[in-house]
Design an enzyme around this catalytic site. Sequence first.
Site, PDB file in Angstrom:
ATOM      1  N   TYR A   1     -10.261  46.170  34.820  1.00 53.80           N
ATOM      2  CA  TYR A   1     -10.630  47.000  35.971  1.00 53.80           C
ATOM      3  C   TYR A   1     -11.734  47.998  35.636  1.00 53.80           C
ATOM      4  CZ  TYR A   1      -6.879  50.436  34.551  1.00 53.80           C
ATOM      5  OH  TYR A   1      -6.046  51.322  33.912  1.00 53.80           O
ATOM      6  N   GLU A   2     -12.236  48.638  36.704  1.00 54.44           N
ATOM      7  CA  GLU A   2     -13.389  49.543  36.605  1.00 54.44           C
ATOM      8  C   GLU A   2     -14.619  48.818  36.064  1.00 54.44           C
ATOM      9  OE1 GLU A   2     -14.521  52.909  38.119  1.00 54.44           O
ATOM     10  OE2 GLU A   2     -12.382  52.668  37.785  1.00 54.44           O
ATOM     11  N   GLY A   3     -14.749  47.548  36.433  1.00 52.80           N
ATOM     12  CA  GLY A   3     -15.844  46.706  35.947  1.00 52.80           C
ATOM     13  C   GLY A   3     -15.416  45.972  34.698  1.00 52.80           C
TER      14      GLY A   3
ATOM     15  N   MET B   1     -18.527  57.088  38.327  1.00 50.76           N
ATOM     16  CA  MET B   1     -18.305  55.918  37.474  1.00 50.76           C
ATOM     17  C   MET B   1     -18.460  56.243  35.988  1.00 50.76           C
ATOM     18  SD  MET B   1     -17.310  53.171  38.931  1.00 50.76           S
ATOM     19  CE  MET B   1     -17.278  52.291  40.493  1.00 50.76           C
TER      20      MET B   1
ATOM     21  N   ARG C   1     -15.385  55.409  33.828  1.00 56.15           N
ATOM     22  CA  ARG C   1     -15.460  54.330  32.849  1.00 56.15           C
ATOM     23  C   ARG C   1     -15.190  54.845  31.444  1.00 56.15           C
ATOM     24  NH1 ARG C   1     -20.294  50.797  35.781  1.00 56.15           N
ATOM     25  NH2 ARG C   1     -18.836  49.643  37.113  1.00 56.15           N
TER      26      ARG C   1
END
Length: 593
Positions: free
Chosen positions: A440-442, A293, A297
């Site tokens: 996306y990706e949080g 991540m 990120r």
Amino acid sequence: MAEYKAPLREMHFLLHEVFAADQLWARLPGLEGAVDRETADAILEEMAKLAANTLDPINRSGDEEGCHWNEGVVTTPKGFPEAYATFCEGGWGSLLGNPEYGGMGMPKMLGAQVEEMINSANISFALYPVLTAGACLAIDAHASEELKQQYLPKMYEGSWAGAMDLTEPHAGTDLGIIRTRAEPQEDGSYSITGSKIFITGGDQDLSENIIHLVLAKLPDAPRGPRGISLFLVPKYLVDEDGSLGERNAVTCGSIEHKMGIKASATCAMNFDGARGWLVGEVNKGLAAMFTMMNYERLGVGIQGLGASERSYQNALEYARDRIQSRSPAGPQQPDKAADPIIVHPDVRRMLLTQKALIGGGRALSTYVAQWLDIAKFGEGEEKKHAEAMVALLTPVAKAFFTDKGLDCTVIGQQVFGGHGYIREWGQEQLVRDVRITQIYEGTNGIQALDLAGRKTVANGGAFFDLFAADVQKFIDAEIDREEMAEFVQPLASELQRLKEATANMIAASQEDPHAPGAASVEYLHLFGHVAYAYMWARAASVALPKTGEDDFYQGQVKTARFYFARLLPQALALAASANAGSATLMDIDEDLF
């Protein structure tokens, strides 16, 4: 639309002059002898050619055509399979990979610059190798030796791609409520059943196999996120000799029709008793996923940075060519009917805003990548320090880069006026493409909450203190340089403002559980602006003595001055909002909305 040209001079300046990357690489265990300045420059130059000559030409056509789905089979736009083959032939998929399994083992500081070029040229294309790289990170860190040997070499070479299967229709941010199930089998494998949505590269025609990393729960798993496990599920099963066997029970049910990144296949995936293998420990799936991540990120943040750079290049060329009205100071090109719009103050404001945000972002991405390299290759206390810095800075990089990425692409569109709204100029595509990076990706709201809650309040500001100490060390080293006063003094003031906002948020959280969430977005943006000021001050420190050498260094100093004078003052308002408390958000009945 301008032809993309990689900003190699800016990248060389940051790597070699501001961050002295080659000196760091020379001393980190595992990197000694792996890369030097000449190797790094050669890699960047080759990617610049690939991005400009192969990826950029299919960007607009890929957006126009999009991906196609037909009875479970996904086809990418014309030119994408050929470009992917060229990408793989160059070994780009192995750049950061583990050398034990065929990777090149290059540092993230170099990888961040490479990723920016790919994303500037073609975000949709970039998503395919980026997801593979993320899957490789998780496999390398957590899978068994057998799985590593079986899958990593093929994934590094690109003949097998990777996909990350997390989200379900009812479970996005809250992965603890996923329903995908994993049933243990007698042979040590697992039977995976469930559905996932929003899966980038879940199916495509670029690689001969796709390796899915799937989050699922065992029948006796604990409730919530503590019961999640991670499984490797290939599209085609792999025989003992490494050749492809029968098709696994993994199918693509559909692809999404989206606002942007249309040449990236975003798939709904169905697992109907598919065979999979455990990656890492049972019920430790989220820990395995978080290994990649921090890299992913930052990578999403770099997507925002790459789109910003592309929009800036387009806008700058247009502003130099488009003639409208005369300069307020009188005709600048009297032989023409009007002056180019770059003479007008407001156009310069827009271009300089782009340039300052891009330069600050590129420097901060390199800075975060530096800490990622130390965390990966360092040892002892230095490694622990780096891991804490990465944890703190990752949500800032992901959210601030992408929020400013949308701002920059919209500004670039605005420079074009009405032409920016027309497809043929390319600016509206960049606005559409970059928008997803905030989601996306949080989502960026979750990133802000992560920064405020888990990375700051939860540890009493311990991670933040490390960052503040690093900035203060720079201030102390530069404080006696008279020519640096215009940067050092405001940086010191804004660092103090950020310290006070941090202390206020931590204190308020002792009594108010809503305090971190109420402050989080403004706090992250305040943090981002101070971090950019730190980056621009470091750049100015190096460039100031060299302003007589060539125009590049003058450009760095003058852009730094613009940032400090016109953008950093936003920190004052952000701090006021972050310090305002939660009452105005929470003391209103739901029925009054």
